[in-house]
Design an enzyme around this catalytic site. Structure first.
Site, PDB file in Angstrom:
ATOM      1  N   ARG A 194      -8.667 -29.029  13.081  1.00 36.76           N
ATOM      2  CA  ARG A 194      -8.004 -28.057  13.673  1.00 36.76           C
ATOM      3  C   ARG A 194      -7.756 -28.135  15.611  1.00 36.76           C
ATOM      4  NH1 ARG A 194      -8.005 -23.551   9.535  1.00 36.76           N
ATOM      5  NH2 ARG A 194      -6.327 -23.889   8.163  1.00 36.76           N
ATOM      6  N   GLN A 205      -1.734 -30.498  14.600  1.00 39.41           N
ATOM      7  CA  GLN A 205      -0.686 -28.713  13.715  1.00 39.41           C
ATOM      8  C   GLN A 205      -0.088 -29.615  12.832  1.00 39.41           C
ATOM      9  OE1 GLN A 205      -0.007 -26.174  16.153  1.00 39.41           O
ATOM     10  NE2 GLN A 205      -2.432 -25.481  16.790  1.00 39.41           N
ATOM     11  N   ASP A 225      -1.404 -29.812   8.976  1.00 40.60           N
ATOM     12  CA  ASP A 225      -2.752 -29.609   8.551  1.00 40.60           C
ATOM     13  C   ASP A 225      -1.961 -28.726   7.320  1.00 40.60           C
ATOM     14  OD1 ASP A 225      -4.038 -27.391   8.203  1.00 40.60           O
ATOM     15  OD2 ASP A 225      -4.213 -26.697  10.656  1.00 40.60           O
ATOM     16  N   SER A 258      -3.135 -25.107   6.481  1.00 37.65           N
ATOM     17  CA  SER A 258      -2.176 -24.504   6.818  1.00 37.65           C
ATOM     18  C   SER A 258      -0.803 -24.091   6.163  1.00 37.65           C
ATOM     19  CB  SER A 258      -1.566 -24.501   8.857  1.00 37.65           C
ATOM     20  OG  SER A 258      -3.054 -24.384   9.626  1.00 37.65           O
ATOM     21  N   TYR A 304     -13.621 -22.710  11.341  1.00 39.54           N
ATOM     22  CA  TYR A 304     -13.982 -21.377   9.970  1.00 39.54           C
ATOM     23  C   TYR A 304     -14.709 -19.686  10.164  1.00 39.54           C
ATOM     24  CZ  TYR A 304     -11.224 -25.307   8.335  1.00 39.54           C
ATOM     25  OH  TYR A 304      -9.992 -26.233   8.064  1.00 39.54           O
TER      26      TYR A 304
END
Ligand code: NAD
Length: 385
Positions: A128, A133, A136, A139, A236
């Protein structure tokens, strides 16, 4: 260089790893793309659109994989005895496999990738970091799952979500509680708010408070020094102590009995999902209430949820759909395919024809590569070599 896009064969999978849009990009970079016939059908992407984007369509799966340098998949390949086809055996030695490989759920698969000599990269391990991004997949898929979970709850709920003041009387707004305020949870909060519900949420990471409140939700949380350490460097959650779990259970028990809808999204990477709603808590809810357990395939946040089922316990419906991003297959495929394109593009060098240039010291490849050159290279799985 040939890119293979096979049809997904695992149960309940409706997504596809490339869309006509991403195929067009790959073809533009000089790659040859072969898509298995019908690969996009469940995501409403017919073969003709892939053909128009420059792919060739192959009906025979062996021909799709034959000579492939790169294989793009959503889920890990089937192996002998798992289904209609031994997909792993079809992947050519030396090929690069990109997929959500779920190695913690299938530890034997990792030495198997090394055994057949492929370079296997698990997209869910993309770090992350800002640079990654756009790659990902967790996500992009969790975001859609959080949205869909609220719609699934609304579908099962025999009442309205927003407050309605009508000539015939007033309908009270639904009270929604979201357990776990990560990517899925935050989208669930936003979606429930848009539908007019009164929303609260909890998490173990104090950083979630501001995010929940910025979406108009009320944040409730166990006050404990332990929460300062609850977040890993990767953002996390960690497994909490027994004392914290007991206090959290008291908090959830107290809050849940006045809720109409509970959306469970709490996960701990590489572990079973934390149990947050027990049978007594389910029994404390009013008949007609709904619990949607997005963590059901990781062991569940709710003891009453059953994978792939909608069960009714004392009038409370507990929803445990499989593969929730797959329930919104067109958008989930579009975002997943874009994530793969963003991951693959920096690995290609396009001078003098297109080829793969893999720098295994790069932070992203170091985190995602499970096997390369016949060896298990990922430190978390090296013992299983
Ligand atoms: P996840 O899917 O692993 O877990 C979902 C949520 O459950 C998390 O918020 C987690 O804290 C929570 N949770 C775990 N145990 C719990 C418990 N016992 N009780 C209550 N909640 C519990 O996490 P995720 O959605 O992938 O996101 C994790 C974090 O990463 C978030 O802070 C998110 O904003 C962040 N993130 C950062 C980037 C980036 O910087 N590029 C991208 C995506 C997500």
């Amino acid at each position: 260089m040939k890119v293979a896009v096979p049809r997904e064969r695992r149960a309940h999978e409706t997504r596809v790893a490339a869309t006509p849009d991403t195929v067009k990009k790959y073809v533009g970079m000089g790659l040859e793309v072969v898509v298995e016939a019908g690969a996009g059908m469940a995501a409403r992407l017919p073969d003709e659109l892939y053909r128009a984007a420059g792919a060739s369509i192959e009906a025979d799966p062996a021909s799709v994989y034959r000579g492939a340098d790169i294989v793009l998949k959503v889920q890990r390949p089937l192996v002998a005895g798992e289904g209609e086809l031994d997909e792993l055996a079809l992947i050519p030695k030396g090929a690069l496999l990109l997929a959500v490989l779920s190695p913690y759920n299938a530890p034997d698969s990792v030495p198997a990738y090394a055994g057949v000599g492929i370079t296997a990269m698990a997209l869910e391990f993309v770090p992350r970091i800002t640079r990654a991004q756009g790659m990902d997949v967790l996500s992009s898929q969790s975001n859609l799952a959080g949205y869909r979970a609220v719609l699934d709850a609304a579908f099962e709920y025999d009442r309205a979500m927003p407050m309605m003041m009508t000539a015939a009387g007033t309908v009270a707004p639904a009270k929604v509680m979201v357990l776990g305020a990560g990517v899925a949870g935050l989208q669930a909060i936003a979606t429930a708010k848009r539908l007019g519900a009164i929303v609260s949420a909890t998490d173990v990471r104090p950083a979630a408070k501001e995010q929940v409140e910025s979406l108009g939700g009320r944040f409730v949380m166990v006050e404990s020094e332990e929460t300062k350490e609850a977040e890993t460097a990767g953002g996390y959650a960690k497994e909490m102590s027994e004392d914290f779990k007991r206090r959290q259970a008291e908090l959830v028990a107290e809050t849940i009995k006045s809720q109409d809808i509970v959306i469970c999204t709490a996960l701990i990477p590489g572990r079973k999902a934390p149990t947050l709603v027990n049978d007594d808590m389910v029994a404390s809810m009013r008949p007609g209430s709904i619990i949607v357990d997005l963590a059901v395939e990781q062991g569940g946040n709710c003891t009453a949820s059953r994978p792939g089922e909608v069960v009714e316990v004392g009038g409370v419906k507990v929803v445990g759909h499989f593969n929730v991003p797959g329930r919104i297959a067109t958008d989930a495929s579009a975002l997943y395919a874009k994530n793969l394109l963003n991951f693959l593009t920096p690995l290609l060098q396009t001078e003098d024809g297109v080829s793969l240039a893999l720098d295994f010291d790069d932070e992203i490849l170091a985190a995602t590569t499970l096997t390369h050159g016949g060896r298990v290279t990922h430190p978390a799985f090296a013992d299983n070599k």
